[in-house]
Design an enzyme around this catalytic site. Sequence first.
Site, mmCIF file in Angstrom:
data_model
loop_
_atom_site.group_PDB
_atom_site.id
_atom_site.type_symbol
_atom_site.label_atom_id
_atom_site.label_comp_id
_atom_site.label_asym_id
_atom_site.label_seq_id
_atom_site.Cartn_x
_atom_site.Cartn_y
_atom_site.Cartn_z
ATOM 1 C CG LEU A 225 -5.983 -39.135 24.174
ATOM 2 C CD1 LEU A 225 -5.921 -37.768 23.502
ATOM 3 C CD2 LEU A 225 -6.683 -39.047 25.521
ATOM 4 N NE ARG B 132 -15.380 -47.839 29.679
ATOM 5 C CZ ARG B 132 -14.206 -48.287 29.214
ATOM 6 N NH1 ARG B 132 -13.178 -47.474 29.091
ATOM 7 N NH2 ARG B 132 -14.080 -49.557 28.896
ATOM 8 N N GLY C 125 -11.466 -46.272 24.650
ATOM 9 C CA GLY C 125 -11.269 -46.029 26.081
ATOM 10 C C GLY C 125 -10.096 -45.072 26.185
ATOM 11 C CG ASP D 154 -14.787 -43.565 14.468
ATOM 12 O OD1 ASP D 154 -14.151 -42.567 14.058
ATOM 13 O OD2 ASP D 154 -14.383 -44.727 14.327
ATOM 14 C CG PHE D 155 -12.684 -38.836 18.350
ATOM 15 C CD1 PHE D 155 -13.038 -39.897 19.176
ATOM 16 C CD2 PHE D 155 -12.524 -37.589 18.912
ATOM 17 C CE1 PHE D 155 -13.224 -39.707 20.539
ATOM 18 C CE2 PHE D 155 -12.689 -37.382 20.266
ATOM 19 C CZ PHE D 155 -13.044 -38.442 21.087
ATOM 20 N NE ARG D 156 -12.017 -43.346 12.029
ATOM 21 C CZ ARG D 156 -11.528 -44.584 12.041
ATOM 22 N NH1 ARG D 156 -10.676 -44.950 11.129
ATOM 23 N NH2 ARG D 156 -11.890 -45.442 12.960
ATOM 24 C CG ASN E 90 -6.942 -58.318 24.402
ATOM 25 O OD1 ASN E 90 -7.702 -58.603 25.333
ATOM 26 N ND2 ASN E 90 -6.786 -57.080 23.958
ATOM 27 N NE ARG F 14 -5.838 -55.493 27.787
ATOM 28 C CZ ARG F 14 -7.010 -54.921 27.551
ATOM 29 N NH1 ARG F 14 -7.814 -55.410 26.662
ATOM 30 N NH2 ARG F 14 -7.361 -53.839 28.206
ATOM 31 C CG HIS G 222 -5.678 -47.687 28.771
ATOM 32 N ND1 HIS G 222 -6.484 -46.578 28.949
ATOM 33 C CD2 HIS G 222 -6.367 -48.524 27.981
ATOM 34 C CE1 HIS G 222 -7.614 -46.754 28.306
ATOM 35 N NE2 HIS G 222 -7.573 -47.932 27.699
ATOM 36 N N GLY H 180 -5.721 -44.765 19.224
ATOM 37 C CA GLY H 180 -6.447 -44.370 17.998
ATOM 38 C C GLY H 180 -6.614 -42.872 17.791
ATOM 39 C CD GLU I 270 -2.724 -51.435 24.860
ATOM 40 O OE1 GLU I 270 -3.341 -51.173 23.805
ATOM 41 O OE2 GLU I 270 -3.265 -51.414 25.970
HETATM 42 P P1 AMP Z 1 -8.509 -47.385 19.711
HETATM 43 O O1 AMP Z 1 -9.484 -47.727 20.804
HETATM 44 O O2 AMP Z 1 -7.154 -47.050 20.218
HETATM 45 O O3 AMP Z 1 -8.498 -48.381 18.593
HETATM 46 O O4 AMP Z 1 -9.068 -46.007 19.060
HETATM 47 C C1 AMP Z 1 -10.281 -45.984 18.350
HETATM 48 C C2 AMP Z 1 -10.641 -44.564 17.962
HETATM 49 O O5 AMP Z 1 -9.546 -43.932 17.288
HETATM 50 C C3 AMP Z 1 -11.766 -44.547 16.936
HETATM 51 O O6 AMP Z 1 -13.000 -44.546 17.577
HETATM 52 C C4 AMP Z 1 -11.503 -43.262 16.195
HETATM 53 O O7 AMP Z 1 -12.270 -42.253 16.795
HETATM 54 C C5 AMP Z 1 -10.047 -42.959 16.356
HETATM 55 N N1 AMP Z 1 -9.337 -43.080 15.076
HETATM 56 C C6 AMP Z 1 -8.779 -44.208 14.564
HETATM 57 N N2 AMP Z 1 -8.213 -43.955 13.345
HETATM 58 C C7 AMP Z 1 -8.432 -42.644 13.087
HETATM 59 C C8 AMP Z 1 -8.108 -41.777 11.991
HETATM 60 N N3 AMP Z 1 -7.470 -42.222 10.934
HETATM 61 N N4 AMP Z 1 -8.478 -40.492 12.078
HETATM 62 C C9 AMP Z 1 -9.138 -40.047 13.159
HETATM 63 N N5 AMP Z 1 -9.487 -40.806 14.212
HETATM 64 C C10 AMP Z 1 -9.148 -42.074 14.192
#
Ligand code: AMP
Length: 407
Positions: A209, A241, A212, A284-286, A7, A91, A180, A332, A385
Amino acid sequence: MNVLVINCGSSSLKYQLINSDSEEVLAKGLCERIGIDGSAIVHQPAGGEKVKSETDMPNHTKAVQLVIEKLTDPQVGVIASLDEIDAVGHRIVHGGEKFATSVVLTKEVLEAIEQCNDLAPLHNPANLIGINSCREIMPNVPMVGVFDTAFHQTMPKKAYLYGLPLEYYEKYKVRRYGFHGTSHDFVSKRAAELLGRDIKDLKIIVCHLGNGASVSAVQYGKSVDTSMGLTPLEGLIMGTRSGDLDPAIVTFIAQKEGISAEEVIGICNKKSGVLGLSGGVSSDFRDLGEAAQAGNEAAQTALETYGYRVGKYIGAYVAAMNGVDAIVFTAGVGENNAQARAEIGKYIGYLGTNIDPEKNKLRGEEVILSDEGAKVTVMVIPTNEELAIARETVRLVQQGNMCCAYA
Ligand code: AMP
């Protein structure tokens, strides 16, 4: 068969070596800052520690060379020589209308991919550089391209046309493509398997989710709608975004701020989404969850706005398919973030989803969140993926006559 999955971004290259028989990841890693000062490769053999080596990588060919060195290294390697790589799966972000499925990478195919460059000017050229670097180093190894857009090529016209003068579609192929696709395809198939049903009988909504994010409506195994458009900017509110906007906002902000339309689009891509909505707390959702819990109102609003948008899209796709059997969360946020799922859950209860709040606390594993007897099954399915790309690569290599692929 050992498949190297690549990738390639403009300054990065992620890789996984997958044994396609056992579907085990033998090793994986990442080359960062290619062509920039401070480049490094992080390599991890299965069951081993990550090893980071700071090495000069002026270009992608050097990066691929280093990947091969790591994979064949006596200490951290997992194969004895290059000969143990049987195929490479790449990819590729944008296949336009030219590619509705994965393809063996021939000279003609590479030319056709190049013709899609203006649809994904940041991504496709980087993908092609990665392919050419691999061809230089492994000229006799068959290579396959797997497109992010291909799965959505089954969308009907009514779903992919914008309400614009038709000539823009005819002249420039301005339409919705969706992204995706590898994930939506993989996850919807797995959902059918877990439900013990034929995918040809199911209406599934997949919510990918991650940083992106996109939602898709998969009816009887085919994508009939998805939330991303000509570019990945459309649809959901994402990490950085904006998702859907009134297009007039672009010139409105450009005039007010004295910046160009391109700069506003840059802001829509990189500084918006939950990062922008939270007043800069985080993408970042955390971090957002923590900030919201600590009383940060903007972070709370960002999470609510995010969940509301996903909920609305699910509603739209129930209408698009005239029903739904399963709703799946992946990537994520979808796999790990109970709070985001609970927020979305507020808008889909009317479907009879019966989400069990205890099961919703689980993360990172396949789980059915609905209790028994729910009319619509809500599930979490981790996406993969790379594995999907490896499977496609094997399928095509076994099918085709690979001889003289680059003639
Ligand atoms: P991805 O682009 O699929 O790698 O997703 C990234 C996003 O997933 C990060 O910005 C986080 O907001 C969220 N994420 C990843 N791990 C966790 C976790 N353990 N708890 C909550 N959110 C998470």
